[in-house]
Design an enzyme around this catalytic site. Structure first.
Site: not given
Ligand code: AMP
Length: 282
Positions: A34, A36-37, A61, A149-151, A189
């Site tokens: 998306h 963000g990536h 993970q 990402g800071e997410k 997700r």
């Protein structure tokens, strides 16, 4: 566009096109890309000679078999998005076998306690899996700069700690959270949400923003109680945790100290889909 499925072929390629001064920027992902990536890729393109993205749904993970099974896998459309952004980006999309060579297990890491908070408490073994794959990928790609990402702020701090402790020669760089128009943090997700759930999930960021305002005048406990109450009244949403923590140690805030940086962290189930978000409180 170059797409590699095997680590040996990727290593050979990177060796053949690099000189000692070549800078390699690296963006590790699990795909279902998306914006963000793509923002991480843009940051890498601007600051490096070469940019590599990995697309790998890392089994070690995941602490939940259903989450792993249902994780979206959309390699073809991911490749199209990358090509559109810049056809020179190198894609690494290996198989589980190529990465784990028959032993799909995690190495154990000590991250000086960062792993015992929040995601670490609720997703047993998650950060051992993250450390294992990121270390492996760093060894293969040998990046100058790696973008996260800071997410996933706890993951960002953990990767920085891992690189420092393992003395890996890479700069780990944090990038801002990219959001949908309604404020929901972009996430692979989100694709599993219905349209209505996706709209309703805007409440997660709205709650974080209000929590930030409240934190100006109220205690961390009062803010956390308010968040708990808020989610009790929203059907279909289940709060897993809300935490206000020190950005460096990730320990829960006990006494406000004006010299420290604090951040609020949240994990919410929307039906069975787990979403996380975070906001700086300074
Ligand atoms: P993932 O594919 O979810 O493992 O994410 C790969 C990288 O993209 C991680 O460093 C994430 O923190 C980052 N990332 C995921 N969502 C966002 C977002 N909304 N904004 C910025 N970076 C993100």
């Amino acid at each position: 566009m170059l797409i590699f499925n095997r680590q040996a072929a990727l290593s050979d390629h990177l060796k053949s096109v690099s000189t000692p001064n070549t800078t390699i920027g690296f963006v590790p992902t699990m795909g279902a890309l998306h914006k963000g990536h793509l923002s991480l890729l843009e940051e890498s393109l601007q600051n490096n000679d070469l940019t590599v993205i990995s697309i790998f749904v890392n089994p070690t993970q995941f602490n939940n078999a259903e989450d792993l099974e249902k994780y979206p896998r959309t390699l073809e459309s991911d490749v199209e998005k990358i090509k559109k952004l810049h056809p020179g980006i190198v894609v690494f999309a290996p198989s589980v076998e190529d990465i784990y060579e028959g032993k799909t297990v995690s190495q154990h890491f000590n991250y000086d306690g960062l792993e015992n908070q929040m995601e670490g408490k609720f997703r047993t073994g998650h950060f051992d899996g993250v450390g294992t794959i990121v270390k492996r990928l760093f060894e293969i790609v040998k990046p100058t700069n790696a973008y996260f990402g800071e997410k996933d702020f706890q993951q960002l701090q953990i990767v920085k700690k891992m690189a420092q402790k393992q003395q890996l020669p890479v700069n780990v760089i944090g990038c801002p959270i990219f959001r949908e128009a309604n404020g929901l943090a972009m996430s692979s997700r989100n694709e599993r949400l219905t349209n209505k759930e996706r709209q309703d999930a805007a409440v997660i960021y709205q709650t974080l923003k209000t929590a930030k305002t409240k934190f100006g005048t109220e205690t961390a406990k009062a803010v956390a109680d308010w968040v708990q109450e808020t989610f009790k009244n929203i059907p279909g949403f289940e709060l897993e945790y809300f935490e206000i923590a020190d950005e460096d140690t990730l320990e829960p805030l006990e006494q406000k100290n004006t010299n420290k940086h604090y951040r609020a962290f949240i994990a919410v189930f929307v039906n069975k889909i787990r979403l996380i978000d975070t906001i700086s409180l300074n």
